[in-house]
Design a protein around this motif. Sequence first.
Motif, PDB file in Angstrom:
ATOM      1  N   ARG A  43       0.810  -1.218   0.000  1.00 23.87           N
ATOM      2  CA  ARG A  43       0.000   0.000   0.000  1.00 23.87           C
ATOM      3  C   ARG A  43       0.845   1.271   0.000  1.00 23.87           C
ATOM      4  NH1 ARG A  43      -5.431   1.476   1.259  1.00 23.87           N
ATOM      5  NH2 ARG A  43      -5.530   3.717   0.883  1.00 23.87           N
ATOM      6  N   TYR A  44       1.914   1.299   0.808  1.00 20.57           N
ATOM      7  CA  TYR A  44       2.628   2.549   1.022  1.00 20.57           C
ATOM      8  C   TYR A  44       4.100   2.540   0.576  1.00 20.57           C
ATOM      9  CZ  TYR A  44      -1.406   3.851   3.861  1.00 20.57           C
ATOM     10  OH  TYR A  44      -2.667   4.151   4.294  1.00 20.57           O
ATOM     11  N   GLY A  45       4.597   1.388   0.114  1.00 24.39           N
ATOM     12  CA  GLY A  45       5.969   1.348  -0.375  1.00 24.39           C
ATOM     13  C   GLY A  45       7.037   1.321   0.699  1.00 24.39           C
ATOM     14  N   PHE A  46       6.682   0.864   1.902  1.00 26.23           N
ATOM     15  CA  PHE A  46       7.702   0.673   2.931  1.00 26.23           C
ATOM     16  C   PHE A  46       8.694  -0.403   2.502  1.00 26.23           C
ATOM     17  CE2 PHE A  46       4.320   2.413   5.636  1.00 26.23           C
ATOM     18  CZ  PHE A  46       5.030   3.225   6.501  1.00 26.23           C
ATOM     19  N   ARG A 229      -4.060   0.348   8.642  1.00 23.03           N
ATOM     20  CA  ARG A 229      -3.913   1.362   7.594  1.00 23.03           C
ATOM     21  C   ARG A 229      -4.398   2.729   8.071  1.00 23.03           C
ATOM     22  NH1 ARG A 229      -6.554   4.320   4.847  1.00 23.03           N
ATOM     23  NH2 ARG A 229      -8.495   3.475   5.687  1.00 23.03           N
ATOM     24  N   ALA A 230      -5.536   2.726   8.762  1.00 24.91           N
ATOM     25  CA  ALA A 230      -6.095   3.993   9.235  1.00 24.91           C
ATOM     26  C   ALA A 230      -5.151   4.672  10.226  1.00 24.91           C
ATOM     27  CB  ALA A 230      -7.460   3.751   9.876  1.00 24.91           C
ATOM     28  N   GLU A 231      -4.557   3.890  11.120  1.00 26.90           N
ATOM     29  CA  GLU A 231      -3.648   4.464  12.124  1.00 26.90           C
ATOM     30  C   GLU A 231      -2.348   4.959  11.486  1.00 26.90           C
ATOM     31  OE1 GLU A 231      -4.025   5.279  15.115  1.00 26.90           O
ATOM     32  OE2 GLU A 231      -5.872   4.285  15.709  1.00 26.90           O
ATOM     33  N   ILE A 232      -1.812   4.164  10.551  1.00 29.69           N
ATOM     34  CA  ILE A 232      -0.576   4.569   9.873  1.00 29.69           C
ATOM     35  C   ILE A 232      -0.812   5.872   9.092  1.00 29.69           C
ATOM     36  CG2 ILE A 232       1.016   3.970   7.996  1.00 29.69           C
ATOM     37  CD1 ILE A 232       1.695   2.376  10.363  1.00 29.69           C
ATOM     38  N   ALA A 233      -1.932   5.935   8.377  1.00 26.47           N
ATOM     39  CA  ALA A 233      -2.242   7.118   7.579  1.00 26.47           C
ATOM     40  C   ALA A 233      -2.389   8.346   8.468  1.00 26.47           C
ATOM     41  CB  ALA A 233      -3.526   6.886   6.787  1.00 26.47           C
TER      42      ALA A 233
END
Length: 239
Positions: A43-46, A229-233
Amino acid sequence: MSTIDNLKDRTTPVFSPDDVTVIFVLGGPGAGKGTQCERLVARYGFAHLSAGDLLRAEQSRPDSEFGELIRTHIRNGTIVPMEVTIALLEAAMRQVLDEPTAVTSTSAHEPSPTPDSDGDDKNKKKRKKGKFLIDGFPRKLDQALKFEEAVVPARFVLFFDCPEDEMERRLLERGKTSGREDDNADSIRKRFRTFVETSMPVVDYFERQDRVVKVDARPDPDKVFEATRAEIARRLQLS
């Protein structure tokens, strides 16, 4: 491993938190850390670095001076000396940051070339920014403190909270096909004890600094990921 030689005396991080974002990913054995990390990578490219995978790769490397030491600790469910683990993580981070294209997951260790003094500043300027999920680390508070002192301060801890009976069920099921020598009932219970006694103080330490994101890991992976995902965002201001 030359990095180990200077870790004990190093008091300045080698990476800037302005350029390198690190999230420590913690949770008991079988909490689902690896599954969620894979989804966050997509999702985020980590870049996903698994401390356990790095250690297992190092123990299998034919000329490793730490192979037998690592193998014994993994078998007994105890913690490998922090200098070894931190050195492997730092080397893997350097490898990712020095890649000309984005690298999203690595569990093997290959030492990066050391630039000469004339090229050091130039290489630092070229080095791209990086986002890392460090999975299964730190397992003790001294590891956390040393990593932040010598490598880079972490942004926060992503903690997957799951009851032991559910984690044991998952691990025993995984053990039917994983081939991992620590996926057996005796090793699993030793790992649970080690996690509670040594890793939970890490979570408590970061929680006192408002640097813990706690996620309920009991639901199915899709629901856990939506909460994650919600917390990371929210924390990193990502979409």
